[in-house]
Design a protein around this motif. Structure first.
Motif, PDB file in Angstrom:
ATOM      1  N   ASP A  51       0.809  -1.217   0.000  1.00  0.00           N
ATOM      2  CA  ASP A  51       0.000   0.000   0.000  1.00  0.00           C
ATOM      3  C   ASP A  51       0.845   1.271   0.000  1.00  0.00           C
ATOM      4  O   ASP A  51       0.329   2.362  -0.256  1.00  0.00           O
ATOM      5  CB  ASP A  51      -0.924   0.005   1.219  1.00  0.00           C
ATOM      6  N   GLY A  52       2.125   1.154   0.277  1.00  0.00           N
ATOM      7  CA  GLY A  52       3.000   2.311   0.206  1.00  0.00           C
ATOM      8  C   GLY A  52       3.207   2.999   1.540  1.00  0.00           C
ATOM      9  O   GLY A  52       2.443   2.820   2.494  1.00  0.00           O
ATOM     10  N   ALA A  53       4.241   3.828   1.589  1.00  0.00           N
ATOM     11  CA  ALA A  53       4.629   4.475   2.840  1.00  0.00           C
ATOM     12  C   ALA A  53       3.671   5.589   3.245  1.00  0.00           C
ATOM     13  O   ALA A  53       3.281   5.689   4.410  1.00  0.00           O
ATOM     14  CB  ALA A  53       6.051   5.023   2.716  1.00  0.00           C
ATOM     15  N   ILE A  79      10.062   5.368   5.399  1.00  0.00           N
ATOM     16  CA  ILE A  79      10.654   6.481   4.656  1.00  0.00           C
ATOM     17  C   ILE A  79      10.795   6.136   3.180  1.00  0.00           C
ATOM     18  O   ILE A  79      10.738   4.973   2.779  1.00  0.00           O
ATOM     19  CB  ILE A  79      12.016   6.893   5.246  1.00  0.00           C
ATOM     20  N   LEU A  80      10.984   7.173   2.380  1.00  0.00           N
ATOM     21  CA  LEU A  80      11.123   7.059   0.927  1.00  0.00           C
ATOM     22  C   LEU A  80      12.265   7.966   0.462  1.00  0.00           C
ATOM     23  O   LEU A  80      12.725   8.836   1.214  1.00  0.00           O
ATOM     24  CB  LEU A  80       9.819   7.492   0.248  1.00  0.00           C
ATOM     25  N   LEU A 107      12.088   1.087   6.385  1.00  0.00           N
ATOM     26  CA  LEU A 107      12.148   1.275   4.933  1.00  0.00           C
ATOM     27  C   LEU A 107      11.888  -0.050   4.243  1.00  0.00           C
ATOM     28  O   LEU A 107      12.146  -1.111   4.806  1.00  0.00           O
ATOM     29  CB  LEU A 107      13.498   1.852   4.508  1.00  0.00           C
ATOM     30  N   SER A 108      11.364   0.037   3.027  1.00  0.00           N
ATOM     31  CA  SER A 108      11.083  -1.158   2.241  1.00  0.00           C
ATOM     32  C   SER A 108      11.452  -0.880   0.789  1.00  0.00           C
ATOM     33  O   SER A 108      10.585  -0.810  -0.093  1.00  0.00           O
ATOM     34  CB  SER A 108       9.605  -1.543   2.364  1.00  0.00           C
ATOM     35  N   LEU A 137      15.173  -2.411  10.329  1.00  0.00           N
ATOM     36  CA  LEU A 137      15.546  -3.012   9.041  1.00  0.00           C
ATOM     37  C   LEU A 137      14.934  -4.409   8.991  1.00  0.00           C
ATOM     38  O   LEU A 137      15.524  -5.377   9.461  1.00  0.00           O
ATOM     39  CB  LEU A 137      17.070  -3.078   8.918  1.00  0.00           C
ATOM     40  N   PRO A 138      13.733  -4.566   8.384  1.00  0.00           N
ATOM     41  CA  PRO A 138      12.994  -5.823   8.526  1.00  0.00           C
ATOM     42  C   PRO A 138      13.144  -6.831   7.406  1.00  0.00           C
ATOM     43  O   PRO A 138      12.675  -7.955   7.544  1.00  0.00           O
ATOM     44  CB  PRO A 138      11.540  -5.341   8.592  1.00  0.00           C
TER      45      PRO A 138
END
Length: 254
Positions: A51-53, A79-80, A107-108, A137-138
């Motif tokens: 779904d986005g940040a 974050i982006l 972050l992804s 950091l996942p």
């Protein structure tokens, strides 16, 4: 046993956008925390990837404001890259975090199609380092070379690796613990016999954090590992919740 304060470093909440059995409303999370004796939790939105940040950051803030009256939960925003101007400048962003009870970043980059490098997020990460805001950091357990490069780019940032992978990650995480003093490890998938004891003795108990992996995993598993790690009670208390509380209290968001 109520002799330790447990502060969960790895929870997700929300209804999965793409289906799946793991559904976690905030009331369900709080009920499960109560059942297991977990005091507080750091939570990410479960739909960050699909779904986005921007959307999930907003939704998480609303969820925390409306459904967590006792303020036991602390949020994590995604974050982006700075160049697309989807998030406000750092000063505005961190001020909004403070207003909305958000204590950490994540972050992804794979899901959101960008490269996690100094070119893309250098200003924001430097601002986070100055403010001592933790970064979760996942999604690095199968991309260790990327994580090594990330830490080389951002050695001053307080980073917490979540989800180490279930098949033994010591050869990957120990060099990071050795060389980066602000690198921490969350333990929900660290299933190594005597591993917690060994890591604590080698790198200090301050570098290890209790986490559950909820809703995919349950709260009790890592609690049991910490309670039976054959380490000093003071170390157990740090790992159970003291370390994460210290990291979040040390952040200066204003």
């Amino acid at each position: 046993m109520r002799d330790m304060m447990f502060f969960d470093a790895n929870c997700q909440v929300g209804l999965p956008m793409n289906g799946g059995a793991a559904t976690a409303t905030i009331p369900a999370l709080l009920a499960e925390m109560d059942r297991n004796g977990v005091d507080r939790a750091l939570v990410r939105h479960i739909n960050i990837d699909p779904d986005g940040a921007v959307v999930t950051n907003e939704e998480l803030a609303v969820m925390l404001a409306n459904e967590d009256p006792a303020a036991r939960l602390c949020g994590v925003w995604c974050i982006l890259p700075e160049q697309c101007h989807e998030l406000p400048p750092p000063d505005e962003f961190f001020a909004a975090m403070k207003r909305q009870r958000i204590g950490a970043l994540t972050l992804s980059p794979g899901a959101h199609r960008w490269v996690p490098s100094r070119l893309c997020i250098g200003k924001l990460m430097d601002a986070a380092a100055e403010r001592r805001v933790p970064v979760i950091l996942p999604n690095y357990s199968s991309r260790w070379s990327d994580l090594y490069q990330f830490m080389a780019d951002f050695p001053r940032n307080t980073c917490i690796l979540a989800n180490t992978g279930r098949w033994g990650a010591d050869r990957a995480i120990r060099p990071l613990l050795e060389h980066y003093e602000h690198f921490h490890v969350e333990l929900s998938t660290y299933w190594v016999p005597e591993g917690i004891k060994d890591l604590a003795e080698l790198y200090g108990p301050e570098r290890l954090l209790y986490g559950s992996g909820f809703p995919e995993l349950n709260h009790g598993s890592t609690m049991l590992s910490i309670r039976h790690a054959n380490i000093a009670d003071a170390w157990s208390r740090l790992i159970a919740g003291g370390n994460l509380a210290r990291l979040l209290e040390g952040a200066q968001l204003s």
